[in-house]
Enzyme design. Structure first.
Site, mmCIF file in Angstrom:
data_model
loop_
_atom_site.group_PDB
_atom_site.id
_atom_site.type_symbol
_atom_site.label_atom_id
_atom_site.label_comp_id
_atom_site.label_asym_id
_atom_site.label_seq_id
_atom_site.Cartn_x
_atom_site.Cartn_y
_atom_site.Cartn_z
ATOM 1 N N SER A 176 0.921 -1.282 0.167
ATOM 2 C CA SER A 176 0.073 0.123 -0.065
ATOM 3 C C SER A 176 1.011 1.176 0.244
ATOM 4 C CB SER A 176 -0.874 0.165 1.102
ATOM 5 O OG SER A 176 -0.347 -0.098 2.445
ATOM 6 N N ASP A 177 1.944 1.155 0.748
ATOM 7 C CA ASP A 177 2.818 2.322 0.746
ATOM 8 C C ASP A 177 3.534 2.719 -0.667
ATOM 9 O OD1 ASP A 177 2.486 3.450 3.236
ATOM 10 O OD2 ASP A 177 3.985 1.854 4.110
ATOM 11 N N VAL A 178 4.041 1.468 -0.921
ATOM 12 C CA VAL A 178 4.664 1.582 -2.360
ATOM 13 C C VAL A 178 3.987 1.949 -3.514
ATOM 14 C CG1 VAL A 178 6.250 0.485 -4.025
ATOM 15 C CG2 VAL A 178 6.603 0.250 -1.616
ATOM 16 N N GLY A 181 2.600 5.445 -3.435
ATOM 17 C CA GLY A 181 3.886 6.257 -3.933
ATOM 18 C C GLY A 181 3.855 6.125 -5.662
#
Length: 431
Positions: A176-178, A181
């Site tokens: 979810s973070d990557v 981004g």
């Protein structure tokens, strides 16, 4: 800003001359700006005077700030207290000289500092402003804190990831973070196109939960078609079979994806007489009977080593591949040929850097180290018109921080109207 000859010259960096103000922390925001930096943008990181919190997350026997170094390579650093009026004024001045601002505070935080999109828009009509948060800037979950695992759960990903006996498992990477981004970078690039065409700036709102939920294409299709809630399937595919991982005689794991056109070739390689079995006559029948089919195939794979099967399957045109460990991928010949992992401790603070996976003319990719805290504070403030005394006063007041009289400053950050070398190229890193 009008593109310069250098910016458009064939072979130059795609985003050369694009100025990005990076007001981010953790992973999603920094990964977005790292992508932009690897594409040639001039990225200036704004961080607290005590340094980004990720600098404190140190790994290995040398206690190096590995996460920070990997996601802030090739950037400049201005250490400033944005909560102070003087610090907010500095960031506002930098925004007026920038093309892009990326932030990932909680919803409304930048506005409370007087640095929200609507605050900056009158003086920065062409600014592309990107906000990254857990759940977005509006909706009933707007003020909820969002982290990777929560986003995986809220988006439905966690409910379909795990083993067939119902044990859930999060994705092994912080998807979810990557992923957020990446979505943020896509939005910024699209908005930059419009801004460069004279259409003005834009506000980009990207959320962790949205980013993962948007990947639920197969699962949504399955649910809409059947009315049955998708459940974890281990490594199996939701719509095709055989399409999963199998263990070979040497204990190594092989992933197989045999769609209809490869079925007969698979049977030939495995020496299985299944062509006339009504349970497996069509791709749909094989999907319906995927459990007994997997048992038959697993028994056959267990009779020989993985390399034997991979060689035979690939020669027959059947899609397959090994389940690599992280150590495996760092030494893999294919990834080495693609330049995905850069092993160069002289150029980078870490012995290995994970590159942006875009290979193209005009994409320079990773080239320099992460900056020390405040490595470019003096250069940036000087460019903004602050004299030595005023800079010294700001340091004394705790509004900004500088790094060792600029010993390791990059000297490369330029936010004027001319095209410039990217921030932080060749900057020394603080161990």
């Amino acid at each position: 800003m009008t593109a310069t000859t250098e910016t458009t010259r064939p072979g130059s960096a795609f985003l050369q001359g694009v100025r990005v103000l990076d007001v981010t922390g953790a992973l999603a925001g920094p990964y977005c700006t790292t992508i932009l930096s690897d594409l040639g943008a001039n990225v200036l990181k704004i961080e607290p005077i005590t340094g980004d919190r990720m600098r404190a997350r140190r790994m290995g026997p040398d206690r190096k700030p590995v996460p920070f170094d990997l996601t802030h390579r090739d950037k400049g650093s201005l250490a400033v207290d944005m909560k102070s009026p003087a610090g907010a004024d500095i960031v506002c001045s930098l925004a007026r000289r920038s093309d892009v601002l990326v932030e990932n505070f909680r919803a409304g935080a930048m506005r409370r500092l007087g640095l929200g999109y609507e605050d900056l828009r009158p003086a920065c009509p062409d600014l592309v402003y990107c906000s990254i948060s857990g759940f977005g800037q509006f909706g009933p979950m707007r003020d909820a804190k969002g982290i990777d695992l929560i986003a995986q759960a809220y988006s439905g990903l966690l409910s379909v990831t795990g083993t067939t006996d119902g044990r859930l498992a999060k994705a092994g990477f912080p998807v979810s973070d990557v992923g957020t981004g990446m979505w943020a970078a896509i939005g910024v690039l699209a908005a930059l196109l419009r801004a460069r065409a004279g259409g003005g700036g834009a506000y980009i709102d990207v959320a962790l939960a949205d980013s993962v939920a948007a990947w639920s294409l197969w699962e949504v299709a399955d649910y809409v078609a059947t009315g049955v809630e998708p459940a974890p399937l281990g490594t199996a595919h939701r719509l095709a079979a055989p399409y999963e991982a199998f263990t070979c005689s040497d204990g190594a794991t092989l992933v197989l994806g045999a769609v209809d056109r490869a079925w007969e070739a698979l049977c030939t390689v495995l020496e299985l007489d299944l062509r006339d079995d009504s349970r497996f006559a069509t791709e749909y029948e094989r999907f319906l009977h995927r459990a007994p089919l997997a048992e038959i195939i697993q028994a056959r794979f267990a009779t020989a080593p993985r390399d034997h099967w991979m060689s035979a399957l690939r020669s027959a045109g059947v899609p397959c591949g090994p389940v690599n460990s992280i150590g495996d991928i760092l030494t893999d010949e294919q990834f080495a040929a693609r330049g995905l992992f850069v092993h160069d401790e002289e150029r980078f603070a870490q012995p290995t850097i994970v590159n942006t996976p875009i290979v193209a003319d005009g994409a320079p990719r990773a080239r320099g180290r992460a900056p020390a805290v405040g490595a470019d504070t003096i250069a940036i403030l000087t460019e903004l018109g602050y004299d030595d005394k005023r800079i010294a006063d700001l340091v004394e007041e705790g509004v900004v921080a500088v790094h060792d009289a600029g010993e390791n400053a990059t000297g490369a950050v330029r936010l004027g109207t001319e095209a410039a070398p990217a921030a932080g190229r060749g900057a020394e890193a603080q161990a």
